[in-house]
Write a protein that holds these residues in place. Structure first.
Motif, short mmCIF file in Angstrom:
data_model
loop_
_atom_site.label_atom_id
_atom_site.label_comp_id
_atom_site.label_asym_id
_atom_site.label_seq_id
_atom_site.Cartn_x
_atom_site.Cartn_y
_atom_site.Cartn_z
N MET A 77 0.82 -1.21 0.00
CA MET A 77 0.00 0.00 0.00
C MET A 77 0.86 1.26 0.00
SD MET A 77 -3.08 -1.35 2.47
CE MET A 77 -3.25 0.21 3.23
N TYR A 78 1.91 1.27 0.77
CA TYR A 78 2.79 2.44 0.83
C TYR A 78 3.43 2.69 -0.53
CZ TYR A 78 6.65 5.53 1.79
OH TYR A 78 7.54 6.58 1.73
N HIS A 79 4.03 1.66 -1.11
CA HIS A 79 4.73 1.85 -2.38
C HIS A 79 3.75 2.13 -3.52
CE1 HIS A 79 8.71 1.37 -0.80
NE2 HIS A 79 8.31 0.30 -0.15
N HIS A 80 2.55 1.59 -3.45
CA HIS A 80 1.53 1.95 -4.44
C HIS A 80 1.22 3.45 -4.34
CE1 HIS A 80 -2.07 2.26 -6.79
NE2 HIS A 80 -2.82 2.44 -5.72
N HIS A 81 1.07 3.94 -3.13
CA HIS A 81 0.80 5.36 -2.93
C HIS A 81 1.93 6.21 -3.49
CE1 HIS A 81 -0.58 9.02 -0.99
NE2 HIS A 81 0.63 9.17 -0.49
N LEU B 88 6.74 -2.02 -12.38
CA LEU B 88 6.67 -2.46 -10.99
C LEU B 88 5.38 -1.97 -10.34
CD1 LEU B 88 7.86 -3.88 -8.56
CD2 LEU B 88 9.20 -1.82 -8.08
N HIS B 89 4.96 -0.76 -10.67
CA HIS B 89 3.71 -0.22 -10.12
C HIS B 89 2.52 -1.08 -10.55
CE1 HIS B 89 0.72 3.33 -9.70
NE2 HIS B 89 0.71 2.55 -8.63
N VAL B 90 2.48 -1.48 -11.80
CA VAL B 90 1.41 -2.34 -12.29
C VAL B 90 1.41 -3.68 -11.53
CG1 VAL B 90 0.60 -3.69 -14.28
CG2 VAL B 90 1.25 -1.29 -14.57
N LYS B 91 2.59 -4.23 -11.30
CA LYS B 91 2.69 -5.49 -10.55
C LYS B 91 2.20 -5.33 -9.12
CE LYS B 91 6.54 -7.22 -13.28
NZ LYS B 91 7.99 -7.51 -13.29
N VAL B 92 2.52 -4.20 -8.50
CA VAL B 92 2.06 -3.92 -7.14
C VAL B 92 0.54 -3.82 -7.12
CG1 VAL B 92 2.03 -2.16 -5.32
CG2 VAL B 92 4.20 -2.87 -6.32
N ILE B 93 -0.03 -3.13 -8.09
CA ILE B 93 -1.49 -3.01 -8.18
C ILE B 93 -2.13 -4.38 -8.32
CG2 ILE B 93 -3.39 -2.19 -9.63
CD1 ILE B 93 -1.61 0.28 -10.25
N ARG B 94 -1.60 -5.21 -9.20
CA ARG B 94 -2.16 -6.56 -9.40
C ARG B 94 -2.06 -7.40 -8.14
NH1 ARG B 94 0.27 -7.34 -15.37
NH2 ARG B 94 -1.35 -6.18 -16.47
N GLY C 84 -7.43 -9.11 -2.40
CA GLY C 84 -8.80 -8.77 -2.02
C GLY C 84 -8.92 -7.33 -1.56
N PRO C 85 -10.12 -6.94 -1.22
CA PRO C 85 -10.37 -5.54 -0.86
C PRO C 85 -9.66 -5.15 0.44
CG PRO C 85 -12.35 -6.84 -0.53
CD PRO C 85 -11.32 -7.74 -1.17
N VAL C 86 -9.18 -3.92 0.44
CA VAL C 86 -8.56 -3.34 1.63
C VAL C 86 -9.34 -2.07 1.94
CG1 VAL C 86 -6.47 -2.36 2.61
CG2 VAL C 86 -6.31 -4.22 0.97
N GLY C 87 -9.97 -2.04 3.07
CA GLY C 87 -10.77 -0.86 3.42
C GLY C 87 -11.98 -0.76 2.52
N GLY C 88 -12.29 0.44 2.08
CA GLY C 88 -13.36 0.63 1.14
C GLY C 88 -14.62 1.23 1.72
#
Length: 74
Positions: A24-28, A44-50, A56-60
């Motif tokens: 989550m930190y590195h995605h941000h 790498l960002h795309v891989k982190v997103i995937r 699964g869902p985080v928060g929301g």
């Protein structure tokens, strides 16, 4: 403030070994720097997103008196 492993250390590990707060930190950070990322950084960002999506869902939800409206990765 982020307290965790540095990106240089994390890139040596498969994404499924990253903790959720690290993802989550590195995605941000990647999201904030998207316009400046090289092809390798964008990949790498795309891989982190995937990886985040596969976990699964985080928060929301909208938050409440006992929890934040956004996940806290700090």
């Amino acid at each position: 403030m982020y307290i965790g492993r540095e990106l240089s250390e994390l890139t040596m590990l498969p994404l499924d070994h990253w903790e959720i707060n690290e993802l989550m930190y590195h995605h941000h950070i990647f999201s904030q720097l998207a316009a400046y990322l090289s092809t390798e950084g964008a990949s790498l960002h795309v891989k982190v997103i995937r990886e985040l999506e596969s976990r699964g869902p985080v928060g929301g939800d909208k938050g409440s008196w006992d929890h934040s409206s956004t996940p806290i990765y700090d």
